[in-house]
Design an enzyme around this catalytic site. Structure first.
Site, PDB file in Angstrom:
ATOM      1  N   SER A   7       0.836  -1.203   0.000  1.00 42.83           N
ATOM      2  CA  SER A   7       0.000   0.000   0.000  1.00 42.83           C
ATOM      3  C   SER A   7       0.865   1.246   0.000  1.00 42.83           C
ATOM      4  O   SER A   7       1.974   1.247   0.548  1.00 42.83           O
ATOM      5  CB  SER A   7      -0.868  -0.020   1.264  1.00 42.83           C
ATOM      6  N   LYS A  25       2.158  -3.716   6.659  1.00 44.17           N
ATOM      7  CA  LYS A  25       2.563  -3.677   5.247  1.00 44.17           C
ATOM      8  C   LYS A  25       4.066  -3.419   5.139  1.00 44.17           C
ATOM      9  O   LYS A  25       4.755  -4.041   4.336  1.00 44.17           O
ATOM     10  CB  LYS A  25       1.774  -2.599   4.486  1.00 44.17           C
ATOM     11  N   TYR A  80      -1.907  -1.366  11.123  1.00 43.76           N
ATOM     12  CA  TYR A  80      -2.169  -1.899   9.779  1.00 43.76           C
ATOM     13  C   TYR A  80      -1.052  -1.500   8.813  1.00 43.76           C
ATOM     14  O   TYR A  80      -0.485  -2.335   8.110  1.00 43.76           O
ATOM     15  CB  TYR A  80      -3.525  -1.382   9.240  1.00 43.76           C
TER      16      TYR A  80
HETATM   17  C1  UD1 Z   1      -6.950   4.231   3.862  1.00 44.62           C
HETATM   18  C2  UD1 Z   1      -5.645   3.966   4.543  1.00 44.62           C
HETATM   19  C3  UD1 Z   1      -4.738   3.180   3.647  1.00 44.62           C
HETATM   20  C4  UD1 Z   1      -5.379   1.887   3.283  1.00 44.62           C
HETATM   21  C5  UD1 Z   1      -6.732   2.128   2.669  1.00 44.62           C
HETATM   22  C6  UD1 Z   1      -7.407   0.777   2.624  1.00 44.62           C
HETATM   23  C7  UD1 Z   1      -5.241   5.821   6.091  1.00 44.62           C
HETATM   24  C8  UD1 Z   1      -4.375   6.972   6.406  1.00 44.62           C
HETATM   25  N1  UD1 Z   1      -4.996   5.193   4.948  1.00 44.62           N
HETATM   26  O1  UD1 Z   1      -6.696   5.100   2.772  1.00 44.62           O
HETATM   27  O2  UD1 Z   1      -3.539   2.897   4.302  1.00 44.62           O
HETATM   28  O3  UD1 Z   1      -4.552   1.168   2.408  1.00 44.62           O
HETATM   29  O4  UD1 Z   1      -7.531   3.013   3.455  1.00 44.62           O
HETATM   30  O5  UD1 Z   1      -8.688   0.874   2.159  1.00 44.62           O
HETATM   31  O6  UD1 Z   1      -6.130   5.493   6.830  1.00 44.62           O
HETATM   32  N2  UD1 Z   1     -13.044  10.565   3.419  1.00 44.62           N
HETATM   33  C9  UD1 Z   1     -14.080  11.421   3.739  1.00 44.62           C
HETATM   34  N3  UD1 Z   1     -15.243  10.900   4.228  1.00 44.62           N
HETATM   35  C10 UD1 Z   1     -15.421   9.555   4.428  1.00 44.62           C
HETATM   36  C11 UD1 Z   1     -14.349   8.672   4.097  1.00 44.62           C
HETATM   37  C12 UD1 Z   1     -13.182   9.210   3.602  1.00 44.62           C
HETATM   38  O7  UD1 Z   1     -13.954  12.638   3.585  1.00 44.62           O
HETATM   39  O8  UD1 Z   1     -16.475   9.149   4.901  1.00 44.62           O
HETATM   40  C13 UD1 Z   1     -11.802  11.118   2.855  1.00 44.62           C
HETATM   41  C14 UD1 Z   1     -10.570  10.799   3.689  1.00 44.62           C
HETATM   42  O9  UD1 Z   1     -10.359  11.785   4.661  1.00 44.62           O
HETATM   43  C15 UD1 Z   1      -9.494  10.784   2.608  1.00 44.62           C
HETATM   44  C16 UD1 Z   1     -10.217  10.283   1.364  1.00 44.62           C
HETATM   45  O10 UD1 Z   1     -11.596  10.499   1.619  1.00 44.62           O
HETATM   46  O11 UD1 Z   1      -9.038  12.074   2.344  1.00 44.62           O
HETATM   47  C17 UD1 Z   1      -9.982   8.798   1.104  1.00 44.62           C
HETATM   48  O12 UD1 Z   1     -10.251   8.074   2.282  1.00 44.62           O
HETATM   49  P1  UD1 Z   1     -10.294   6.480   2.303  1.00 44.62           P
HETATM   50  O13 UD1 Z   1     -11.119   5.975   1.195  1.00 44.62           O
HETATM   51  O14 UD1 Z   1     -10.637   6.048   3.692  1.00 44.62           O
HETATM   52  O15 UD1 Z   1      -8.795   6.050   1.974  1.00 44.62           O
HETATM   53  P2  UD1 Z   1      -7.414   6.483   2.650  1.00 44.62           P
HETATM   54  O16 UD1 Z   1      -7.618   7.040   3.999  1.00 44.62           O
HETATM   55  O17 UD1 Z   1      -6.680   7.309   1.672  1.00 44.62           O
END
Ligand code: UD1
Length: 346
Positions: A126, A155, A151
């Site tokens: 990842s 990795k 987690y």
């Molecule tokens: C996360 C993990 C990453 C992992 C992946 C697995 C972290 C820092 N990273 O990625 O290591 O491999 O999930 O699936 O946790 N967001 C919103 N509202 C929501 C959900 C997300 O605004 O309800 C935003 C988050 O703040 C982020 C973006 O959307 O900026 C993507 O979030 P998400 O899909 O959870 O992925 P990551 O956090 O990038």
């Protein structure tokens, strides 16, 4: 026809990769303990490809059972290892669950690879290994930062375990693929992402809000140092991602690697904000997404996107799909999945 063991093959990326493997003529054996997936995903794979892959349900932490698998299938040529726990939040609450599951299963597979003369392994890694990067886009040479969660640490440690084992046994081969943010579903809408309960990831939350299961999407922060204030990620279509695994497995089988352990970033090279995801989703589907801006989510980074040029050049692979296509497929899947669930309940 080469035979590939796909661990976690009923999971999100595993099921899409299994479909691509079968379509390219590989034979597949899936091992999954169904801890975060369902056996009926095999029906979806079969409907798409016309082939039902062999399926073994057990826990890869069972060392003797892993050995038995390779005795039962002496013709396995290589492994794609997806099976792992992947919830960042849960890993903070239950670190030992994550260390035990993710590391012991990997070690059991590496041991069996050696004992049973398996050619090599493609490992699901990842972009989390880079933390908040100093330079963008991120190349494979970017420094590995201290992991923000157990987690993420699994990795990092997994990559180190593979590297050390391959130094000790130079005849083994492996490729770690560092995924950016996989999204979307198979264009048929027959397989896709299946979050248990309330989704943690952005795109399932968007589709569940659009279909009315969730009231409101929370946008985690609009005060980041980015053009629109929301956080930026590199969202890659899961089918594009799946295709990269086929190229990687061929590279191992055909002994085309530059060295026996290689690492590739898999992303599009384009950074997309949370607001852009919402806007694009609304444009391509015509459905509105209710959202509210809340505070930042602890542990989130501000911005990251890949430099995928090494994978483009060396693997001859490129993410082809647009963001709109990927989001549309996620929407199609959400509608299909809910409809099926309703049918099952009826
Ligand atoms: C996360 C993990 C990453 C992992 C992946 C697995 C972290 C820092 N990273 O990625 O290591 O491999 O999930 O699936 O946790 N967001 C919103 N509202 C929501 C959900 C997300 O605004 O309800 C935003 C988050 O703040 C982020 C973006 O959307 O900026 C993507 O979030 P998400 O899909 O959870 O992925 P990551 O956090 O990038």
């Amino acid at each position: 026809m080469a035979k590939i063991l796909v661990t976690g093959g009923t999971g999100y990326i595993g099921s899409h990769t299994t479909v691509e493997l079968i379509e390219q003529g590989f034979e597949v054996v899936i091992v999954d303990n169904l801890s975060n997936s369902h056996e009926w995903v095999l029906d979806g794979i079969e409907q798409i490809t016309g082939v039902r892959p062999a399926f073994e349900k057990f826990d890869l932490c069972d060392r003797e059972r892993v050995q038995q698998l390779f005795r039962d299938h002496p013709d396995i040529d290589a492994i794609i290892h997806f099976a792992a726990h992947k919830s960042v939040g849960e890993s903070v609450q239950k670190p030992l669950k994550y260390y035990r599951n993710n590391l012991v299963s990997l070690m059991n597979l590496l041991e069996a690879m050696n004992d049973h003369h398996i050619k090599g392994m493609v490992f699901s890694s990842s972009c989390t290994v880079y933390g908040e990067p100093d330079e963008l886009p991120v190349t494979e040479q970017a420094p590995i930062k201290k992991a923000a969660s157990p987690y993420g640490n699994t990795k990092q440690i997994s990559e180190e375990i593979i590297e050390d084992q391959l130094k000790a046994v130079p005849s083994l081969r492996a490729i770690s693929l560092r995924y950016f943010n996989p999204i979307g579903a198979h264009p048929t809408g027959l397989i896709g992402e299946l979050p248990l309960g309330e989704p943690e990831n952005l795109v399932p939350y968007v589709t569940q809000t659009a279909i009315g299961i969730r009231k409101m999407l929370r946008v985690f922060g609009d005060d980041y140092n980015t053009p629109d204030g929301s956080a930026i990620r590199d969202y890659i279509y899961v089918v594009d991602l799946a295709k990269a695994h086929i190229v990687a497995i061929r590279r191992i089988l055909e002994e085309k690697q530059k060295k026996n352990y290689e690492v590739f970033n898999l992303g599009t090279g384009r950074g997309v904000s949370v607001f852009e995801i919402i806007r694009t989703f609304e444009e391509v589907t015509g459905v509105k997404v209710n959202y509210v801006v809340t505070g930042r989510r602890p542990g989130d980074i501000e911005k990251i996107w890949a430099d995928p040029s090494y994978a483009n050049r060396e693997l001859g692979w490129k993410a082809e799909s647009t963001l709109g296509e990927a989001l549309l497929s996620a929407w199609k899947w959400e509608q299909h999945y809910r409809k099926n669930l309703e049918k099952q309940k009826a």
